[in-house]
Enzyme design. Structure first.
Site, PDB file in Angstrom:
ATOM      1  CB  THR A   1       6.382  -0.448  -0.968  1.00 33.00           C
ATOM      2  OG1 THR A   1       5.427  -0.863  -1.667  1.00 33.00           O
ATOM      3  CG2 THR A   1       6.175   1.119  -1.113  1.00 33.00           C
TER       4      THR A   1
ATOM      5  CG  ASN B   1       1.845  -3.997  -5.871  1.00 29.36           C
ATOM      6  OD1 ASN B   1       1.823  -3.834  -4.764  1.00 29.36           O
ATOM      7  ND2 ASN B   1       1.055  -4.777  -6.372  1.00 29.36           N
TER       8      ASN B   1
ATOM      9  CG  ASP C   1      -2.137  -2.317  -4.560  1.00 29.26           C
ATOM     10  OD1 ASP C   1      -2.050  -3.185  -3.875  1.00 29.26           O
ATOM     11  OD2 ASP C   1      -0.963  -1.407  -4.328  1.00 29.26           O
TER      12      ASP C   1
ATOM     13  CB  SER D   1      -1.932   3.092  -2.486  1.00 27.68           C
ATOM     14  OG  SER D   1      -0.824   3.060  -1.764  1.00 27.68           O
ATOM     15  CB  SER D   2      -1.364   0.264   2.381  1.00 29.72           C
ATOM     16  OG  SER D   2      -2.451  -0.456   2.140  1.00 29.72           O
TER      17      SER D   2
ATOM     18  N   GLY E   1       3.167  -3.026   2.100  1.00 28.57           N
ATOM     19  CA  GLY E   1       1.627  -3.149   1.708  1.00 28.57           C
ATOM     20  C   GLY E   1       0.710  -2.873   2.623  1.00 28.57           C
TER      21      GLY E   1
HETATM   22  N1  GLY Z   1       1.570  -1.257  -3.684  1.00 29.59           N
HETATM   23  C1  GLY Z   1       1.281  -1.123  -2.289  1.00 29.59           C
HETATM   24  C2  GLY Z   1       0.267  -0.021  -1.883  1.00 29.59           C
HETATM   25  O1  GLY Z   1       0.206   0.639  -2.648  1.00 29.59           O
HETATM   26  O2  GLY Z   1      -0.178   0.006  -0.877  1.00 29.59           O
END
Ligand code: GLY
Length: 575
Positions: free
Chosen positions: A384, A404, A426, A455-456, A477
């Site tokens: 990311t 991702n 995810d 998502s984070s 992540g």
């Molecule tokens: N793919 C990492 C997130 O969306 O948190």
């Protein structure tokens, strides 16, 4: 990809900062590569901080031409798709949180979606067991990409320069090529086997690259030219879309033309909450970022964490216990708000959070099994990418975008010159089974056609007394949330400069596994030993990096200080 915190690998690190005179106007643009440990680049007018100097420069060029932060966002995003294929993308998605000069805030969700043919158990075998790698590597892992829809949406609502002027620098960069850094060599090298597995053939990045080589992206340049000439629909139903679908379907993917045609980016109301005298604006669902950050900061607020020394035992313990509880809630309650009901206001209510913290004990770690059940394995990751922009008009943009995993699914559309995401991972592919970030999910984040995966990503803005104070975010992540909030605390509780804050070692707890991750060599050994005595299981593996924060701090005199994370090739450029 693995980094060490105090990497001394980049030639630019040797230079404190240097000054470039760009083609436009007489303004000097300065570039910082964060070699000064305590103060980042400080400029008067405008700044872009991103994962690559090429992208930050392109963003600044647009600002110097008179474009606004939204124009610069589009140009920077597309430049990252070229210069940083590790996470920059046109085959992924992201979130933008913004604040205009007049104080209005908003958020754009251009997160990927599950294809219509997606099924709840699509990653399980006949016995209900998760098929290894199916949601991570290869065509089945791909969600409907949102990036191009998002950029056109931003342009239509908030941009000021013609789109072709914003995409052209990325086209030129793709043709001219990008110089390979040591981080690139490592990340290309790490993925070569997987590139081959996902594509069944050699792709251009699958080569023995050396530092200083130039990678040219001819196919990507042509794709971007077609998007420049034919607009958004080129990606979703034109030649690019058709080629992407044909390739994906050949590789066993399930995306259809209908999925692409139906994709829409969505404007959302960001999460906004107060922490002491500060107002924090961050991403709402389908990102868990804003809600988790609100839960953690509101949980610690009554304890006045600033009274403890930075990264002391008390500081780490308090934050860890708040994180543990917030991530347990994340796993159970959070999912795409368009599909599931989420009690957001209850989850971030101070009374609820005070109750959650009632069993917190200064003398002993809470065990995650006492907060909920489960036992898992996980691996850290810095995929990311995040960038922060402030323009000379006072607009601020905070964007986190992703494929991702590193290079997403590793599926590379050969005629398009770009990678596709593996965002399907995810989702909670099986309740109780961790995803690639070790995150456990439940029903709220189960796969459904057309749903966005949780998502984070936490693009965030902080204001103080009605004025912009910080713009920040991070990859990583599950560690994104904790990286962002530690940087907020570094600045507002411990008075650090932006660069000093970004440089600090970070730690992370996410409920399950019940492990406190700490970046190696950054913490006092006595503190670690005391935490262990209280029952904390500490992981200090050599390779851990927790987030890569790219941030801007607005100084009391209105000048901008960049914080470009030394854990990567990140760079602040401004004038
Ligand atoms: N793919 C990492 C997130 O969306 O948190």
């Amino acid at each position: 990809m693995q980094h060490t915190i105090n990497s001394s690998i980049r030639p630019l690190y040797l230079i404190a900062f240097f000054i470039l005179i760009f083609g436009n106007g007489n303004l000097l643009a300065q570039i910082s590569n964060n070699s000064n440990p305590s103060l980042g680049l400080v400029v008067e007018h405008a700044m872009v901080v991103s994962a690559r100097v090429e992208a930050s420069q392109i963003g600044i060029e647009i600002l110097k031409k008179g474009g606004n932060a939204f124009d610069a966002m589009i140009a920077t995003d597309l430049a990252l798709a070229v210069a940083y294929p590790f996470a920059g993308n046109i085959g992924g998605g992201g979130f933008m949180v913004y604040r205009k000069a007049d104080g209005t805030t908003g958020a754009l969700d251009y997160r990927e979606k599950a294809p219509q043919l997606a099924e709840r158990n699509m990653y399980l075998d006949a016995n209900g067991t998760v098929i290894p790698d199916l949601s991570i590597l290869g065509a089945k892992a791909v969600g409907v990409p949102g990036t191009i829809a998002g950029l056109f949406e931003v342009h239509q609502k908030l941009g000021s320069l013609p789109f072709n002027e914003l995409i052209q620098p990325a086209i030129d960069l793709a043709k001219k090529g990008v110089i390979v850094t040591e981080s690139d060599v490592k990340s290309f090298e790490n993925q070569r086997k997987k590139f081959k597995k996902a594509n069944g053939t050699i792709i251009p990045l699958d080569r023995n690259w050396k530092i200083g080589d130039t990678v040219k992206y001819a196919e990507l340049a042509q794709t971007l030219e077609r998007i420049r000439d034919f607009g958004r629909s080129e990606f979703y139903e034109g030649e690019t879309g058709q080629k992407m679908l044909a390739y994906l379907q050949k590789k066993g993917g399930i995306l259809t033309l209908e999925d692409l045609k139906n994709y829409k980016a969505v404007w959302r109301q960001p999460i906004q909450f107060n922490y002491k005298d500060y107002t924090i604006t961050s991403m709402t669902l389908p990102s868990s970022g804003g809600i988790c950050m609100a839960q953690i900061l509101k949980s610690i607020e009554p304890f006045d964490i600033g009274q403890y020394s930075h990264n002391s035992k008390e500081y780490i313990q308090l934050l860890t216990e708040a994180e543990r509880r917030a991530y347990a809630d994340r796993a159970y309650y959070l999912g795409d708000i368009d599909f599931v009901k989420v009690p957001i206001s209850q989850l971030i209510h101070p009374e609820y959070l005070a109750k959650r913290m009632q069993d917190f004990n200064w003398n002993q770690a809470t065990t995650s099994s006492a907060v909920s059940h489960g036992s898992v394995d996980w691996s850290e990751s810095d995929e990311t990418t995040h960038y922060s922009i402030v323009d000379a008009y006072g607009n601020a943009v905070s964007v986190t975008t992703t494929l991702n995993g590193a290079f997403g699914s590793k599926v590379y559309v050969p005629e398009g010159g770009f990678f596709l995401n593996n965002e399907m991972d995810d989702f909670s592919v099986k309740p109780g089974t961790p995803n690639m970030f070790g995150l456990i999910g439940a029903e709220a984040n189960a796969i459904q056609p057309g749903k966005r995966m949780l998502s984070s990503m936490s693009p965030t803005l902080v204001t103080y007394q009605g004025k912009l104070k910080m713009v920040l975010g991070s990859p990583g992540g599950s560690t994104i949330i904790t990286s962002v909030l530690q940087n907020i605390l570094n600045v507002i509780e411990f008075n650090m400069s932006m660069q000093e804050s970004v440089n600090q070692p970070r730690f992370h707890h996410q409920w399950l596994p019940d492990v406190l991750k700490m970046e190696p060599n950054g913490f006092d050994l006595k503190t670690i030993s005391k935490l262990k005595t209280m029952g904390y299981q500490i992981d200090e593996s050599k390779s851990i990096i927790i987030g890569k924060v790219d941030a801007i701090l607005i100084l009391p005199n209105g000048h901008l200080e960049g914080g470009a994370d030394p854990r990567g090739d990140d760079s602040a450029v401004g004038y």
